[in-house]
Design an enzyme around this catalytic site. Sequence first.
Site, short mmCIF file in Angstrom:
data_model
loop_
_atom_site.label_atom_id
_atom_site.label_comp_id
_atom_site.label_asym_id
_atom_site.label_seq_id
_atom_site.Cartn_x
_atom_site.Cartn_y
_atom_site.Cartn_z
N HIS A 32 44.49 31.59 34.90
CA HIS A 32 45.18 32.71 34.24
C HIS A 32 45.81 32.15 32.97
O HIS A 32 46.19 30.96 32.94
CB HIS A 32 46.34 33.24 35.08
CG HIS A 32 46.00 33.67 36.47
ND1 HIS A 32 45.83 32.80 37.51
CD2 HIS A 32 45.86 34.90 37.01
CE1 HIS A 32 45.57 33.46 38.62
NE2 HIS A 32 45.58 34.75 38.35
N ASP A 77 48.86 30.11 33.53
CA ASP A 77 48.71 28.87 34.30
C ASP A 77 48.65 27.67 33.36
O ASP A 77 49.11 26.58 33.71
CB ASP A 77 47.40 28.84 35.11
CG ASP A 77 47.29 29.95 36.11
OD1 ASP A 77 48.33 30.50 36.50
OD2 ASP A 77 46.15 30.27 36.50
N HIS A 119 40.86 38.27 51.08
CA HIS A 119 41.06 39.69 50.74
C HIS A 119 40.19 40.58 51.62
O HIS A 119 40.59 41.68 51.98
CB HIS A 119 40.72 39.94 49.27
CG HIS A 119 41.61 39.22 48.30
ND1 HIS A 119 41.47 39.36 46.94
CD2 HIS A 119 42.65 38.39 48.49
CE1 HIS A 119 42.39 38.62 46.32
NE2 HIS A 119 43.12 38.02 47.24
N ASP A 147 40.12 29.54 45.48
CA ASP A 147 41.42 30.22 45.33
C ASP A 147 42.23 29.88 46.59
O ASP A 147 42.43 30.71 47.47
CB ASP A 147 41.21 31.72 45.18
CG ASP A 147 42.50 32.43 44.79
OD1 ASP A 147 43.55 31.76 44.75
OD2 ASP A 147 42.47 33.64 44.53
C1 XUL Z 1 45.57 36.96 44.37
C2 XUL Z 1 44.34 36.37 43.86
C3 XUL Z 1 44.39 35.92 42.45
C4 XUL Z 1 43.13 36.18 41.69
C5 XUL Z 1 43.21 35.92 40.22
O1 XUL Z 1 45.51 37.36 45.68
O2 XUL Z 1 43.39 36.20 44.57
O3 XUL Z 1 44.73 34.58 42.42
O4 XUL Z 1 42.08 35.43 42.20
O5 XUL Z 1 44.22 36.63 39.61
CO CO Z 2 41.52 35.39 44.17
#
Ligand code: XUL
Ligand code: CO
Length: 435
Positions: A96, A99, A266, A334
């Site tokens: 990001h 970051d 997710h 991630d």
């Molecule tokens: C948050 C997430 C983020 C995205 C990028 O849950 O997964 O880190 O991958 O903004």
């Molecule tokens: Co993510």
Amino acid sequence: MYDEIKRIPFEGAKSKNPFAFRYYDKDRVIAGKKMSDHLRFAMSWWHTCNAGGTDMFGGETIDKSFGLSGMELARAKVDFAFELMQKLGIEFYCFHDVDVAPEGETLAESVKNLEEIVDYLLKKQNETGIKPLWVTANMFGSKTFMAGAATSPNADVFAIAAGKVKAGIDAAIKLGAPGYVFWGGREGYDTLINTDVALELDNLGKFLTLARDYGRAKGFKGDFYIEPKPKEPTKHQYDFDVATCANFLRTYGLTDDFKMNVEANHATLAGHTFQHELRMAAVNGLFGSIDANQGDMLLGWDTDQFPTNVYDTTLCMYEVIKAGGFTNGGLNFDAKARRQSNTFEDILLCYIAGMDAFALGLIKACELINDGRIDRFIAERYASYNDGIGRSMREGRETLESLAAYAAELKGVVPQSGRQEYLESVVNDVLFSGV
Ligand code: XUL
Ligand code: CO
């Protein structure tokens, strides 16, 4: 950082050396491609270079400040990140805007900081051949975005978000990133009593359209991604899951430019398996990239753990191979070290564990496909659509009346077994044969 280790070697499955790969053999060719080209591993800047192990109840357990601050710290983190990626043989990274470069008091100051660091990143890229997998903008952390970015009720916030995305796309182009991600951090709602959903969804559609148009006009040829997540931080996020996002992209005419960045944790938060989300992306022609991590099924939030569950990595790579493999996408970790895994050695061990779990998953997915029992079973299960009435219907030659007439006198139709348990045992055979 951890100077004795120059490069993590591949030592094979029998190795007991914690600082060696047991399965990830970068140049090994499998199913026609090098392992590194199948997997396209990426380092996540935020978890790796910034996260300090904080949780809701306590502060940092690892100090990543290198005794520096501001732009000096930002540069030191670039050195740290490239050293780590070189040690691990990782060829991509994801970040990001905030970051990599400190936020200023205004958008203009933040963009200036970012541009300075992007120049330094480019220098490091040229020295090492490492480059971004994707870039994104953090539009959820600061107070400005507490009610969302593109879906904020405040048009000034929408404009600031647009400015951040413009700078992010500029960085992606300069650094040669083949992807740009939109994770809708606070693009959702906490209560409908204060929310104009129709306006917010239209604004989000408009925002992504503006970003797409800007990127294409400036020569960005990569993929834009939406990263679905059902909740957290908002109670309900608009980008709930792949199916919801696919519908959204179609509504706003964005399917030619956007694909999905599917994140394992997710998926499970949305009540789906990781495999389900990957399949839904693929069948909608939207398979793009992956945020590789795993959650904890006993916890109801996004724990972003390094993936070590080989059953899941196998089924993930099975879906990736069936979808034709990655083009612009890859596997971005991630994922962050647990709060108690608070040393720099742990960062290496985390990546080794995750990369090995995916290398093993890739090997096993190829074996599952070569084994052929699952594919053959599925082909036979649907064979009635290959000819006769099934084929005729699929080719549009039947009506509801003609089907009714065909079915009227049918007798003794026997539904076939789905053989779930048998097929699960086939997966076990492939995973654990050699015992
Ligand atoms: C948050 C997430 C983020 C995205 C990028 O849950 O997964 O880190 O991958 O903004
Ligand atoms: Co993510």
